[in-house]
Scaffold this active site. Structure first.
Site, PDB file in Angstrom:
ATOM      1  N   ARG A 142       0.860  -1.218   0.017  1.00 49.98           N
ATOM      2  CA  ARG A 142      -0.080   0.065  -0.029  1.00 49.98           C
ATOM      3  C   ARG A 142       1.013   1.276  -0.072  1.00 49.98           C
ATOM      4  O   ARG A 142       2.013   1.137   0.565  1.00 49.98           O
ATOM      5  CB  ARG A 142      -0.929   0.009   1.100  1.00 49.98           C
ATOM      6  CG  ARG A 142      -1.924  -0.813   1.267  1.00 49.98           C
ATOM      7  CD  ARG A 142      -3.168  -0.888   2.252  1.00 49.98           C
ATOM      8  NE  ARG A 142      -2.092  -1.478   3.403  1.00 49.98           N
ATOM      9  CZ  ARG A 142      -1.660  -0.825   4.381  1.00 49.98           C
ATOM     10  NH1 ARG A 142      -1.760   0.460   4.651  1.00 49.98           N
ATOM     11  NH2 ARG A 142      -1.044  -1.374   5.494  1.00 49.98           N
TER      12      ARG A 142
ATOM     13  N   LYS B 279      -8.824  -2.148   0.510  1.00 50.91           N
ATOM     14  CA  LYS B 279      -8.729  -1.490   1.625  1.00 50.91           C
ATOM     15  C   LYS B 279      -9.383  -0.089   1.514  1.00 50.91           C
ATOM     16  O   LYS B 279      -9.669   0.647   2.643  1.00 50.91           O
ATOM     17  CB  LYS B 279      -7.089  -1.158   1.747  1.00 50.91           C
ATOM     18  CG  LYS B 279      -6.365  -2.483   2.474  1.00 50.91           C
ATOM     19  CD  LYS B 279      -6.979  -2.859   3.842  1.00 50.91           C
ATOM     20  CE  LYS B 279      -5.978  -4.102   4.345  1.00 50.91           C
ATOM     21  NZ  LYS B 279      -6.470  -4.624   5.415  1.00 50.91           N
TER      22      LYS B 279
ATOM     23  N   HIS C 121     -10.717  -3.962  11.657  1.00 48.69           N
ATOM     24  CA  HIS C 121      -9.671  -4.318  11.210  1.00 48.69           C
ATOM     25  C   HIS C 121      -9.139  -5.664  11.574  1.00 48.69           C
ATOM     26  O   HIS C 121      -8.276  -5.709  12.514  1.00 48.69           O
ATOM     27  CB  HIS C 121      -8.390  -3.758  11.269  1.00 48.69           C
ATOM     28  CG  HIS C 121      -7.126  -3.967   9.930  1.00 48.69           C
ATOM     29  ND1 HIS C 121      -6.222  -3.815  10.244  1.00 48.69           N
ATOM     30  CD2 HIS C 121      -7.634  -4.282   8.636  1.00 48.69           C
ATOM     31  CE1 HIS C 121      -5.433  -4.271   9.022  1.00 48.69           C
ATOM     32  NE2 HIS C 121      -6.260  -4.715   8.425  1.00 48.69           N
TER      33      HIS C 121
ATOM     34  N   SER D 297      -1.314  -4.951   9.488  1.00 50.50           N
ATOM     35  CA  SER D 297      -0.748  -5.945   8.547  1.00 50.50           C
ATOM     36  C   SER D 297       0.375  -6.555   9.195  1.00 50.50           C
ATOM     37  O   SER D 297       1.387  -6.211   9.767  1.00 50.50           O
ATOM     38  CB  SER D 297      -0.279  -5.013   7.516  1.00 50.50           C
ATOM     39  OG  SER D 297       0.068  -6.080   6.077  1.00 50.50           O
TER      40      SER D 297
ATOM     41  N   LYS E 132      -3.340 -12.073  11.190  1.00 53.16           N
ATOM     42  CA  LYS E 132      -5.097 -12.211  11.393  1.00 53.16           C
ATOM     43  C   LYS E 132      -5.268 -13.307  10.117  1.00 53.16           C
ATOM     44  O   LYS E 132      -6.171 -14.022  10.618  1.00 53.16           O
ATOM     45  CB  LYS E 132      -5.773 -10.921  10.462  1.00 53.16           C
ATOM     46  CG  LYS E 132      -5.625  -9.929  11.481  1.00 53.16           C
ATOM     47  CD  LYS E 132      -6.326  -8.296  10.891  1.00 53.16           C
ATOM     48  CE  LYS E 132      -5.715  -7.946   9.509  1.00 53.16           C
ATOM     49  NZ  LYS E 132      -4.246  -7.557   9.363  1.00 53.16           N
ATOM     50  N   THR E 133      -4.845 -13.205   9.215  1.00 53.33           N
ATOM     51  CA  THR E 133      -5.032 -14.343   8.086  1.00 53.33           C
ATOM     52  C   THR E 133      -4.765 -15.779   8.594  1.00 53.33           C
ATOM     53  O   THR E 133      -5.442 -16.673   8.582  1.00 53.33           O
ATOM     54  CB  THR E 133      -4.373 -13.998   6.700  1.00 53.33           C
ATOM     55  OG1 THR E 133      -4.800 -12.471   6.196  1.00 53.33           O
ATOM     56  CG2 THR E 133      -4.789 -14.989   5.616  1.00 53.33           C
TER      57      THR E 133
ATOM     58  N   ASP F 297      -9.902 -10.262   7.257  1.00 53.36           N
ATOM     59  CA  ASP F 297      -9.414  -8.972   7.464  1.00 53.36           C
ATOM     60  C   ASP F 297     -10.433  -7.779   7.858  1.00 53.36           C
ATOM     61  O   ASP F 297      -9.938  -6.853   8.532  1.00 53.36           O
ATOM     62  CB  ASP F 297      -8.626  -8.764   5.868  1.00 53.36           C
ATOM     63  CG  ASP F 297      -7.961  -7.260   5.857  1.00 53.36           C
ATOM     64  OD1 ASP F 297      -6.962  -7.379   6.884  1.00 53.36           O
ATOM     65  OD2 ASP F 297      -7.857  -6.489   5.093  1.00 53.36           O
TER      66      ASP F 297
ATOM     67  N   ARG G  80       1.882 -12.049  -1.970  1.00 49.81           N
ATOM     68  CA  ARG G  80       0.451 -12.569  -1.656  1.00 49.81           C
ATOM     69  C   ARG G  80      -0.388 -13.412  -2.589  1.00 49.81           C
ATOM     70  O   ARG G  80       0.022 -13.714  -3.760  1.00 49.81           O
ATOM     71  CB  ARG G  80      -0.390 -11.212  -1.692  1.00 49.81           C
ATOM     72  CG  ARG G  80       0.151 -10.067  -1.071  1.00 49.81           C
ATOM     73  CD  ARG G  80      -0.717 -10.078   0.304  1.00 49.81           C
ATOM     74  NE  ARG G  80      -0.231  -8.980   1.214  1.00 49.81           N
ATOM     75  CZ  ARG G  80      -1.102  -8.555   2.442  1.00 49.81           C
ATOM     76  NH1 ARG G  80      -2.061  -9.325   2.647  1.00 49.81           N
ATOM     77  NH2 ARG G  80      -0.511  -7.509   3.124  1.00 49.81           N
TER      78      ARG G  80
HETATM   79  N1  LIG Z   1       3.447 -16.688  15.733  1.00 54.66           N
HETATM   80  C1  LIG Z   1       3.110 -16.215  14.709  1.00 54.66           C
HETATM   81  N2  LIG Z   1       1.662 -16.106  14.674  1.00 54.66           N
HETATM   82  C2  LIG Z   1       1.154 -15.648  13.465  1.00 54.66           C
HETATM   83  N3  LIG Z   1       1.902 -15.391  12.417  1.00 54.66           N
HETATM   84  C3  LIG Z   1       3.258 -15.749  12.308  1.00 54.66           C
HETATM   85  C4  LIG Z   1       3.791 -15.991  13.517  1.00 54.66           C
HETATM   86  N4  LIG Z   1       5.103 -16.348  13.222  1.00 54.66           N
HETATM   87  C5  LIG Z   1       5.345 -15.951  11.953  1.00 54.66           C
HETATM   88  N5  LIG Z   1       4.086 -15.628  11.479  1.00 54.66           N
HETATM   89  C6  LIG Z   1       4.070 -15.279   9.960  1.00 54.66           C
HETATM   90  O1  LIG Z   1       3.632 -13.817   9.900  1.00 54.66           O
HETATM   91  C7  LIG Z   1       2.788 -13.805   8.767  1.00 54.66           C
HETATM   92  C8  LIG Z   1       1.483 -13.052   9.435  1.00 54.66           C
HETATM   93  O2  LIG Z   1       0.881 -12.772   8.208  1.00 54.66           O
HETATM   94  P1  LIG Z   1      -0.648 -12.463   8.122  1.00 54.66           P
HETATM   95  O3  LIG Z   1      -1.514 -13.630   8.694  1.00 54.66           O
HETATM   96  O4  LIG Z   1      -0.903 -12.408   6.459  1.00 54.66           O
HETATM   97  O5  LIG Z   1      -0.951 -11.244   8.745  1.00 54.66           O
HETATM   98  P2  LIG Z   1      -2.353 -10.307   8.650  1.00 54.66           P
HETATM   99  O6  LIG Z   1      -3.209 -10.936   8.046  1.00 54.66           O
HETATM  100  O7  LIG Z   1      -2.535  -9.741   9.758  1.00 54.66           O
HETATM  101  O8  LIG Z   1      -1.829  -8.987   7.706  1.00 54.66           O
HETATM  102  C9  LIG Z   1       2.752 -15.046   8.138  1.00 54.66           C
HETATM  103  O9  LIG Z   1       3.653 -14.856   7.135  1.00 54.66           O
HETATM  104  C10 LIG Z   1       2.984 -15.866   9.064  1.00 54.66           C
HETATM  105  O10 LIG Z   1       3.771 -17.158   8.491  1.00 54.66           O
HETATM  106  C1  LIG Z   2      -3.977  -6.388   2.253  1.00 53.88           C
HETATM  107  C2  LIG Z   2      -3.657  -5.643   3.458  1.00 53.88           C
HETATM  108  O1  LIG Z   2      -4.042  -6.283   4.415  1.00 53.88           O
HETATM  109  P1  LIG Z   2      -3.448  -7.215   5.673  1.00 53.88           P
HETATM  110  O2  LIG Z   2      -1.958  -7.152   5.499  1.00 53.88           O
HETATM  111  O3  LIG Z   2      -3.747  -6.734   6.901  1.00 53.88           O
HETATM  112  O4  LIG Z   2      -3.595  -8.761   5.315  1.00 53.88           O
HETATM  113  C3  LIG Z   2      -2.676  -4.560   3.420  1.00 53.88           C
HETATM  114  O5  LIG Z   2      -2.258  -4.192   4.522  1.00 53.88           O
HETATM  115  O6  LIG Z   2      -2.460  -4.132   2.300  1.00 53.88           O
HETATM  116 MN   LIG Z   3      -4.285 -10.625   6.086  1.00 50.47          MN
END
Ligand SMILES: Nc1ncnc2c1ncn2[C@@H]1O[C@H](COP(=O)(O)OP(=O)(O)O)[C@@H](O)[C@H]1O
Ligand SMILES: C=C(OP(=O)(O)O)C(=O)O
Ligand SMILES: [Mn+2]
Length: 532
Positions: free
Chosen positions: A60, A200, A219, A239, A243-244, A258, A324
């Protein structure tokens, strides 16, 4: 020439967008992929996934996001956090973008934002890239085909990566622009191909509209217990905090990864798909998400692959660390069909603490939950925003400052009231560093985080012994089955305990300095929860 399925009374021309040469309305995934291939936008991957590169913008561009300042928004937008744009500058931007679109080819998707029919908005996304159309079909909620015949958009997004804004003429910061106009119900995006801006920008729009309807926009990701949608949980986090990853739990039903709303009816996803990070994605740690990378139509952004075998290289972050994949919710086997659930029983606030100070889990009182929600301490992770190359500690209020058009207390008060009314248990979970700060310690093992969350969500964590954290006053479990005791006490994970104490003291000061801005707006009990 037009193709696809369109409400004959709501074509682009009917919205005043005339002169676009080829308009493709509501194409389904196969046709979108055919078009994307014809236009040379990317390559087919394993299982019929679609692989793209987004060029210069792989995350972003929050500094290029603007909100139009008008009589409607002057007193309702949090201008310290949102760059203003004059209505006249927006009008010029719009006219120039429409002029630029003439004689070109565009893809239109009419979608719902919001799983709850009472609160959803009809959104039309007009994109120059066919694969953005594919992304949007994954990410938002699809009307039934026959309902497209009467679809009229509440809001329209025009995303035109080949259009370069002129900062002087358009009142923006650079060639790249994301401009939201609540009066004209339009969002314009120019000069970035990062697909995340599509989702977003709609999120920011809902974050503005829903509080007026008494709905808390969040969020967060969400899931619920198998067979029991009343037992739901939400996971706030900026981010990269998890979460995911953490909402995709084989033992629970996924609502979304998200963006969710919390109304008097319960929680609902805004979206219909997920957008996961693929860096170091492994079939062992994240089997469900990994499997989506070879499913039909999954959009794979900025990943390096073998030209011959089309095998993805999950370790190669040479294009960006923010690589992604985007896929519809039903690509995860245990996803909710309705994306609606009851009031959350548990509220998890994910923080990625790059200092290695915060414990892997802590139980929060409602006042402490408010304190941490308004603080939003975490780290910006590499690649998620332009210019961020390594974990950078930050306070991102509501765990999503870049998407919050209104003042933090608007969201804070909604959350406070809903917690009080429905009695959710709140937790702070550190998915960041353990055993030392960024560069010394290591990232919290996902396995440990998952075990702690399982115990919190199934209620078994309530029965264990807790200690009070001397720095932050919240309660930390002492012994949790399946998690090494030492991990639960961050001080013991450091080789250098004096170093830990120093870093912890520094973090406490950072928290209290940051929180000063909220003191005039908050209740006494939250003040008492505030440190310092
Ligand atoms: N303890 C942990 N808990 C959650 N994610 C972790 C952890 N350790 C490493 N990771 C990594 O961190 C990243 C978390 O990203 P994601 O779930 O996409 O976050 P968000 O959705 O909040 O943006 C992933 O690549 C995941 O594999
Ligand atoms: C798509 C996004 O969300 P997130 O990383 O929280 O999954 C972003 O921050 O660009
Ligand atoms: Mn996410």
């Amino acid at each position: 020439m037009t193709s696809g399925r369109v409400n004959p009374n709501f074509r682009l021309e009917d919205q005043g967008i005339a002169g676009v040469e080829n308009v493709h309305y509501n194409l389904l995934e196969p046709a979108l992929i055919e078009n994307a291939l014809r236009l040379g936008e990317g390559a087919l991957g394993r299982g019929g996934s679609f692989m793209v590169e987004t060029g210069k913008f792989t995350g972003r561009s929050p500094k290029d996001k603007h909100v139009v300042m008008s009589d409607t928004t002057r007193d309702t937008i949090w201008w310290d956090n949102n760059a203003a744009m004059e209505p006249e500058a927006f009008d010029r931007l719009y006219d120039d973008m429409i002029e630029h679109m003439k004689g070109r080819e565009y893809f239109v998707q009419d979608m719902y934002a919001g799983a709850d029919p009472i609160y959803r908005e009809n959104v039309r996304l007009v994109t120059e890239l066919a694969w953005h159309g594919l992304f949007i079909r994954h990410m938002f909620r699809r009307p039934d085909r026959e309902d497209l015949d009467s679809f009229v958009a509440d809001y329209t997004v025009i995303n035109c990566p080949s259009f370069k804004a002129d900062p002087e003429r358009h009142g923006c910061r650079s060639e790249t622009v994301i401009a939201v106009n609540f009066d004209r119900k339009l969002i314009l995006v120019g000069s970035t191909e990062y697909a995340g801006e599509n989702k977003k920008s709609i999120f920011s729009m809902l974050n503005y509209l829903l509080p007026e309807k008494g709905v808390m926009p969040m969020h967060c990701s969400a899931n619920h217990a198998v067979g029991n949608p009343v037992d739901s949980a939400i996971f706030f986090g900026l981010s990269g905090t998890g979460k995911t990853t953490l909402s995709a739990d084989p033992d629970r039903i996924l609502l979304g990864d998200d963006e969710h709303g919390w109304s008097e009816r319960g929680i609902f996803n805004f979206e219909g798909g997920c957008y996961a990070k693929t860096i170091n994605l492994s079939p062992e740690a994240e089997p469900e998400i990994y499997a989506t990378t070879s499913k039909f139509g999954t959009v794979i952004e900025n990943m390096v692959y073998d030209a011959d075998t089309r095998k993805l290289d999950f370790k190669d972050d040479s294009l960006t660390a923010n690589m992604r994949c985007a896929y519809p919710l039903d690509y995860i086997s245990n996803a909710s069909a309705t994306a609606i659930a009851g009031h959350p029983k548990n509220i998890i606030m994910l923080t990625c603490d790059a200092f290695g100070v915060l414990p892997p889990i802590a139980r929060l009182t409602p006042a402490q939950a408010m304190y941490h929600f308004l603080s939003g301490f975490t780290s910006k992770m590499a690649g998620t925003e332009r210019g961020i190359t390594e974990a950078q500690p930050t306070f991102s209020t509501c765990f999503g400052a870049p998407f919050m058009p209104r003042r933090p207390e608007v969201y804070g008060n909604l959350l406070r009231d809903k917690i009080a009314q429905h009695g959710a248990t709140c937790w702070l979970v550190n998915t960041g560093w353990t055993g030392g700060a960024y560069g010394v310690g290591s990232r919290m093992p996902i396995k440990a985080t998952r075990a702690l969350l399982t115990a919190a969500l199934d209620g078994s964590l309530s029965d264990v012994e807790f200690r009070k954290d001397p720095n932050f006053g919240f309660e930390v479990p002492v012994d949790v089955p399946g998690v090494p005791d030492v991990l639960l006490d961050p001080r013991r994970t450091w080789n250098d305990t004096a170093g830990y104490d120093k870093q912890a003291a520094k973090l406490v000061t950072m928290f209290s300095d940051n929180f000063e801005q909220y003191l005039p707006f908050i209740d006494e009990d939250v003040k008492a929860a505030a440190i310092g």
